[in-house]
Design a protein around this motif. Structure first.
Motif, PDB file in Angstrom:
ATOM      1  N   UNK A 280      -4.089 -71.663  52.804  1.00 42.63           N
ATOM      2  CA  UNK A 280      -5.431 -72.233  52.708  1.00 42.63           C
ATOM      3  C   UNK A 280      -6.091 -71.998  54.059  1.00 42.63           C
ATOM      4  N   UNK A 281      -7.200 -71.261  54.032  1.00 43.96           N
ATOM      5  CA  UNK A 281      -7.874 -70.870  55.277  1.00 43.96           C
ATOM      6  C   UNK A 281      -6.932 -70.115  56.210  1.00 43.96           C
TER       7      UNK A 281
ATOM      8  N   UNK B 131      -8.240 -72.784  45.283  1.00 44.37           N
ATOM      9  CA  UNK B 131      -7.954 -71.426  44.841  1.00 44.37           C
ATOM     10  C   UNK B 131      -6.621 -71.402  44.117  1.00 44.37           C
ATOM     11  N   UNK B 132      -6.689 -71.443  42.793  1.00 44.85           N
ATOM     12  CA  UNK B 132      -5.464 -71.541  42.019  1.00 44.85           C
ATOM     13  C   UNK B 132      -4.694 -70.238  41.940  1.00 44.85           C
ATOM     14  N   UNK B 133      -5.238 -69.184  42.498  1.00 46.53           N
ATOM     15  CA  UNK B 133      -4.505 -67.918  42.548  1.00 46.53           C
ATOM     16  C   UNK B 133      -3.712 -67.754  43.838  1.00 46.53           C
ATOM     17  N   UNK B 134      -3.804 -68.737  44.722  1.00 43.36           N
ATOM     18  CA  UNK B 134      -3.006 -68.687  45.954  1.00 43.36           C
ATOM     19  C   UNK B 134      -1.528 -68.679  45.597  1.00 43.36           C
ATOM     20  N   UNK B 135      -0.751 -67.989  46.418  1.00 40.32           N
ATOM     21  CA  UNK B 135       0.642 -67.700  46.070  1.00 40.32           C
ATOM     22  C   UNK B 135       1.624 -68.531  46.906  1.00 40.32           C
TER      23      UNK B 135
ATOM     24  N   UNK C 248       0.836 -76.986  57.509  1.00 44.25           N
ATOM     25  CA  UNK C 248      -0.282 -77.695  58.132  1.00 44.25           C
ATOM     26  C   UNK C 248      -0.207 -79.192  57.880  1.00 44.25           C
ATOM     27  N   UNK C 249       0.211 -79.562  56.672  1.00 43.02           N
ATOM     28  CA  UNK C 249       0.335 -80.995  56.390  1.00 43.02           C
ATOM     29  C   UNK C 249       1.411 -81.630  57.288  1.00 43.02           C
TER      30      UNK C 249
END
Length: 691
Positions: free
Chosen positions: A631-632, A522-526, A639-640
C-alpha cells in the motif's frame, strides 16, 4: 530435642553383643553440649526396684523429671517413671564440655535396697561452619539449621550441581567442622569403638551428592556411601570439606541436602567394618529438630536452574548452519542469506554459527536447547544449557559445541513417556520479572483440559516445577500444528511508565489481520508475491481472494477464540485485574492461519509468516518478513507493526528478515531458527520467597 539411643538399643539386632551391659556398675555414654536428650534410665537396670533416689548430680548437668528438675533424695517409683515417660521422660543437658577422657559428668542413684549405680557421660561440642548467610563467608551457625529458609534475612547455605566438564573451585559448597574443646578420643563399647562420622541424613540419596575432604578425596556420595569416619588431631582442630550436588532438583529430589556429625559404634562382622549411628533417625513433624539425628548439622539447598527472559541483555545468538535448507529449481540452497541478515543487524561477532557437523541439517536451534544458569553467593554464575528430549540432529550441539568447547554446564531431562513436538523448546519460555515473581514465570503450551491432547512430557514439567523460583504455568497451544508458545506470543521490553511490569506482550491476532486486509482499497494487491510452498506450488494471492475465502476466515475466527482463551489465562497467571488492564500491555500482531489437512482436527499452521515468532536483541527486533500486500509502495503488515513498535515510548527497531524458504515453509520462523544466551538476573535467587 534429640532421642538418645543407648548401646543396648543400637546393638539390639545382635543379641550376643546386646547382653551384659546391665552388669556394669558404671554406664558410660555421650552427651552433646547444650543439647537436651531423652534418657531411658530404667532400661539400664537389670531389676525393677520399688523406687530410686538421685543422690548426686554433677553441677554442670540439668536433669528433669518430666517438666520439673529432679530433686535429690526424693523417692521416684516405677509408676512415677512410666507416667512421666509418656510426656517427655527423663531429660539431661550439660553446659560444660568434658576436658579429657577422665572428665565424666556423673549422675548417681540409689535404689530401695540401698544399691548404688553411677551413670557417666562424656560431653562433646562440635560446630559446623558454613556460608549460612549466603555472603561467601564461613561462620558458625546461630541455630541448629534444621530448615533452609528463603529470603535475604534468613539462613541456609547453597551448593551447586556439578554439571560442567571441569570442576570449578569457586562453585564449591565449602564447610568446616570444628572441635570445640572436646576430648580427642571417644569411649569404647564392649565389642567396638565409638567413632565420629560425617553422615548424610537418612532421606538423602547418596547418588545426589559428592562430599570431599580437604585433600580433595571423595568420602561420601557418588555411590551408596552414606558416611565417613572423621578424626580430629587436636582440640580446637578444624577439618575442611566441600560438597557438590550431582543434579538439579527434580520430581524425585527436593534440592535439600542435610549433612551432619554423628557418633557411631564400629563393630566387625564377617571381617567387615559396620558403623551403627548412636543418634537414631526419628520420625517426627517437619518442624521438630528431633527429625534430624545429628549432634551438629548443616542443610544445603542446590541452586536451581534459572531461565532468562527477552528483557535480559543478550550475549550471543546461535544459529544452525544448514547447507540443505530448502530445494528450489536451482537445487538445494543453504540458509546463509538468513545468517548474513542476522549479522547485519547485531554484528558478526555476536552471531555464533553452529557448524554443520553439529547440526546434521537440523535448522531448529531453538528447539533443541534452552540457556539458563545456576548461581552461588558472590555472583558466581555458571551458564547451563538444558537439552530437550527431542533428540534430533542438533542433539550433539550442546554436548560438543557448548559443553566441550566453552565449559558451560550441561543438563538433560527426559522420561519414558511418548514424546511430541510440544517437548521441543520453542514451546518453553519465561516472562520477565513481575509482581511477586522476581525471576518471572516459566510458561509452556499444552492441551486445554490436560486429558485429551498433547502436553509437554511430565518429567520436564516436574523438573521445571522443582526449580521453584520461576513457578511455571501452561497456555493452550494444542490447537497449533507444531504446538509451540512462540507461534502465538512473545514478550518485548517496555518502560514501566507505559506498562504495568516493564514489558509488553505481543499476541497473534487474526482479527487484526482482517482489519488491515479490509482496509486495503486495491483488491488486486498481491500477498506472498512470487513465493511457493514446500511442494513448490505458488501461493501468491490477492487481497480480493483473501477477503472472499470464507472457509479460511471461519477457521481464523476459531483461532482467534483460542487466542482469546489464552488471554484469560494470562490475566490470572500474570496477576492482571481484568481484560482491560491486560489489553493495555498487549499489542496485537496480525497473523493468518490455515488448517493443515494432514493433521488430526485440522490443526493450525501459519499462512503468513508469524511475526510474533521473533528475536529481541536489546532494542532491535528480528521479525519474519510477512510479504503482505503493498500500500503506497510499502508492505501493509510491516507498516502496521512498525506503527505499534517503533514508537517514541518503546524505542524499538523492527528488522524484517526473509525466512520464507529457510524456515517458514517448514512451519517455523526467526525465533525457531535461533537461540539466545543472555546475562543472568541481578537479584539473588535465594532472596526470593516462594509464592
Amino acid at each position: 530435642m534429640y532421642n538418645l539411643a543407648d548401646f543396648n538399643q543400637v546393638l539390639l539386632p545382635n543379641e550376643k553383643i546386646a547382653t551384659g551391659l546391665k552388669d556394669f556398675d558404671t554406664f558410660e555414654n555421650i552427651l552433646i553440649y547444650n543439647q537436651e536428650v531423652n534418657f531411658d534410665l530404667w532400661r539400664y537396670l537389670d531389676y525393677k526396684p520399688a523406687f530410686i533416689m538421685f543422690t548426686e548430680i554433677d553441677k554442670c548437668l540439668s536433669v528433669k523429671w518430666g517438666d520439673k528438675p529432679v530433686e535429690l533424695n526424693k523417692r521416684y517409683t516405677t509408676a512415677d517413671y512410666f507416667k512421666i515417660w509418656t510426656s517427655g521422660g527423663l531429660t539431661i543437658q550439660s553446659n560444660l564440655v568434658s576436658k579429657d577422657m577422665d572428665d565424666k559428668k556423673i549422675i548417681q542413684i540409689i535404689d530401695s535396697q540401698g544399691r548404688k549405680k553411677d551413670f557417666g557421660f562424656y560431653v562433646y561440642r562440635f560446630s559446623i561452619l558454613a556460608d549460612y548467610y549466603r555472603k561467601g563467608i564461613l561462620i558458625d551457625s546461630e541455630s541448629s539449621n534444621t530448615d533452609w529458609n528463603w529470603g535475604n534475612e534468613n539462613t541456609g547455605p547453597v551448593i551447586m550441581p556439578q554439571c560442567s566438564k571441569e570442576e570449578i573451585p569457586e562453585y564449591r559448597g565449602k564447610f568446616q567442622i570444628k572441635n570445640m574443646d572436646s576430648p580427642i578420643n571417644y569411649p569404647d563399647s564392649r565389642k567396638g569403638k565409638v567413632v565420629l562420622i560425617l553422615q548424610l541424613h537418612h532421606a538423602i540419596d547418596p547418588q545426589k551428592v559428592m562430599i570431599y575432604n580437604g585433600d580433595g578425596k571423595l568420602i561420601i556420595g557418588g555411590s551408596n556411601v552414606r558416611w565417613s569416619v572423621i578424626q580430629f588431631k587436636t582440640k580446637n582442630d578444624t577439618l575442611d570439606f566441600y560438597a557438590y550436588a550431582t543434579q538439579h532438583p527434580d520430581r524425585n529430589f527436593d534440592g535439600l541436602i542435610r549433612i551432619g556429625i554423628n557418633f557411631a559404634i564400629k563393630i566387625i562382622e564377617n571381617e567387615k567394618e559396620i558403623f551403627i549411628p548412636i543418634y537414631q533417625e526419628v520420625s517426627d513433624s517437619t518442624k521438630n529438630t528431633s527429625k534430624y539425628p545429628f549432634v551438629a548439622s548443616v542443610q544445603f539447598r542446590v541452586s536451581p536452574w534459572i531461565m532468562t527472559a527477552n528483557t535480559q541483555s543478550p550475549r550471543n545468538l546461535y544459529v544452525s548452519e544448514v547447507p540443505y535448507s530448502y530445494f528450489s529449481q536451482e537445487g538445494y540452497i543453504s540458509n546463509q542469506k538468513f545468517i548474513d541478515n542476522l549479522k547485519q543487524v547485531i554484528g558478526d561477532d555476536k552471531v555464533k554459527v553452529i557448524p554443520e557437523k553439529f547440526t546434521r541439517n537440523d535448522p531448529w536451534a531453538q528447539d533443541e536447547t534452552k540457556f539458563g544458569y545456576s548461581e552461588m553467593p558472590n555472583k558466581q554464575n555458571l551458564d547451563i544449557i538444558l537439552n530437550s528430549p527431542r533428540n534430533r540432529g542438533l542433539d550433539v550441539f550442546p554436548i560438543y559445541n557448548i559443553f566441550e568447547l566453552e565449559n558451560k554446564g550441561y543438563i538433560t531431562c527426559g522420561g519414558t513417556g511418548e514424546k511430541s513436538s510440544l517437548d521441543s523448546f520453542g514451546n518453553l519460555d519465561v516472562t520477565p520479572p513481575f509482581g511477586d515473581y522476581k525471576f518471572g514465570r516459566i510458561y509452556y503450551g499444552g492441551c486445554k483440559d490436560n486429558t485429551n491432547g498433547r502436553r509437554m512430557m511430565q518429567a520436564m514439567r516436574e523438573f521445571l516445577d522443582a526449580q521453584i523460583v520461576q513457578k511455571p504455568f501452561q497456555l493452550y497451544t494444542d490447537w497449533l500444528l507444531v504446538g509451540h508458545v512462540d507461534e502465538m506470543m512473545s514478550i518485548i521490553p517496555a518502560p514501566k511508565e507505559i506498562s504495568k511490569y516493564g514489558f509488553k506482550i505481543l499476541l497473534s491476532s487474526p482479527n487484526r489481520f482482517y482489519e488491515i486486509l479490509n482496509s486495503i482499497k486495491d483488491e488486486n494487491s498481491i500477498f506472498f508475491k512470487d513465493l511457493c510452498n514446500i511442494q513448490g506450488d505458488k501461493v501468491e494471492t490477492t487481497v480480493k481472494n483473501l477477503k472472499n475465502n470464507q472457509e479460511l476466515k471461519q477457521f481464523n475466527i476459531k483461532c482467534q477464540e483460542y487466542l482469546d482463551y489464552n488471554r484469560s489465562i494470562l490475566i490470572k497467571e500474570l496477576q492482571y485485574l481484568d481484560i482491560k488492564e491486560l489489553n493495555n500491555d498487549i499489542i496485537d500482531i496480525p497473523a493468518l492461519y490455515y488448517p493443515d489437512i494432514n493433521s488430526q482436527d485440522n490443526k493450525a499452521s501459519a499462512y503468513m509468516p508469524g511475526m510474533v515468532n521473533l528475536v529481541v536483541w536489546e532494542n532491535q527486533l528480528l521479525i519474519a518478513k510477512p510479504f503482505g500486500a503493498e500500500v503506497n509502495g510499502k508492505c501493509c503488515m510491516e507498516e502496521y507493526v512498525k506503527s505499534r513498535l517503533e514508537t517514541k515510548n518503546l524505542n524499538l527497531k523492527c528488522n524484517f528478515i526473509d525466512d520464507w524458504n529457510a524456515y517458514h515453509i517448514q512451519d517455523g520462523e526467526v525465533h525457531c531458527g535461533t537461540n539466545m544466551l543472555r546475562k543472568p538476573y541481578s537479584d539473588d535467587w535465594w532472596s526470593y520467597i516462594p509464592k
